[in-house]
Design a protein around this motif. Sequence first.
Motif, short mmCIF file in Angstrom:
data_model
loop_
_atom_site.label_atom_id
_atom_site.label_comp_id
_atom_site.label_asym_id
_atom_site.label_seq_id
_atom_site.Cartn_x
_atom_site.Cartn_y
_atom_site.Cartn_z
N ASN A 1 -61.40 98.93 27.77
CA ASN A 1 -61.33 100.38 27.70
C ASN A 1 -62.37 100.94 28.60
O ASN A 1 -62.01 101.94 29.35
CB ASN A 1 -61.89 100.81 26.24
CG ASN A 1 -60.59 100.60 25.45
OD1 ASN A 1 -59.70 99.83 25.64
ND2 ASN A 1 -60.69 100.98 24.12
N TYR B 1 -65.22 106.81 25.11
CA TYR B 1 -64.17 106.03 25.17
C TYR B 1 -64.66 104.80 26.45
O TYR B 1 -65.27 105.18 27.16
CB TYR B 1 -63.00 106.64 25.94
CG TYR B 1 -61.71 105.64 26.08
CD1 TYR B 1 -61.11 105.47 24.94
CD2 TYR B 1 -61.60 105.10 27.19
CE1 TYR B 1 -59.98 104.54 25.33
CE2 TYR B 1 -60.55 104.22 27.41
CZ TYR B 1 -59.70 103.93 26.37
OH TYR B 1 -58.71 102.87 26.56
N THR C 1 -55.49 104.42 23.18
CA THR C 1 -56.39 105.49 23.34
C THR C 1 -57.84 104.86 22.54
O THR C 1 -58.01 103.85 22.19
CB THR C 1 -55.65 106.62 22.54
OG1 THR C 1 -55.50 106.19 21.19
CG2 THR C 1 -54.35 107.11 23.15
N SER C 2 -58.69 106.10 22.22
CA SER C 2 -59.97 105.74 21.65
C SER C 2 -59.64 105.04 20.20
O SER C 2 -60.53 104.40 19.78
CB SER C 2 -60.78 106.93 21.53
OG SER C 2 -60.10 108.01 20.97
#
Length: 172
Positions: A94, A65, A125-126
């Motif tokens: 991120n 990530y 999120t990723s």
Amino acid sequence: MAASGNLVFTTFDLGYLRDNPEGRLAFGVQGIFAEYERMKIRSRMMQGRRASAEKGLQVTHSAPYGYEIATRPLIMQGKYKIEDHKKYFTVEPNAALAREIFQRYAAGESSYSIARDFNAKGYPTSHGKGVWHPTSIREILINSAYKGIAHFGKYSTTTDESLIDQGFKCKT
């Protein structure tokens, strides 16, 4: 000038071969060669991945990530240079969120609390969507790639005595 031709799909029914000893032998030999070729392909793939890893290049398809791997499509789009192929690059914002996870956890905040806060703020999120889970936060915290340590090959789980008190298992 356009090429022309016919495309014909065929199948080879081996059922009749298994009805006699010679057919069973031929079928078995074909199976052995197919397995041999599968093992050779796997061996060549692993050799290539190991060579890439020894050069410091990324051998998996997913980046941690906050990072991105310079893949061929991204190079073709002009985002990275050809010499950057299979290397890691940080992706903001991120990467800033990954740093925040480490800072907040080091300050004593739980992974559950961090996940709940990220969900409330709508942080991606990723995969760019979805929900943050405490396990997602923990996976980031224990990923050695954030320490600059890349792993390749199979893992065997062992016990590192220094980590027992922290509740971690060490992968070597």
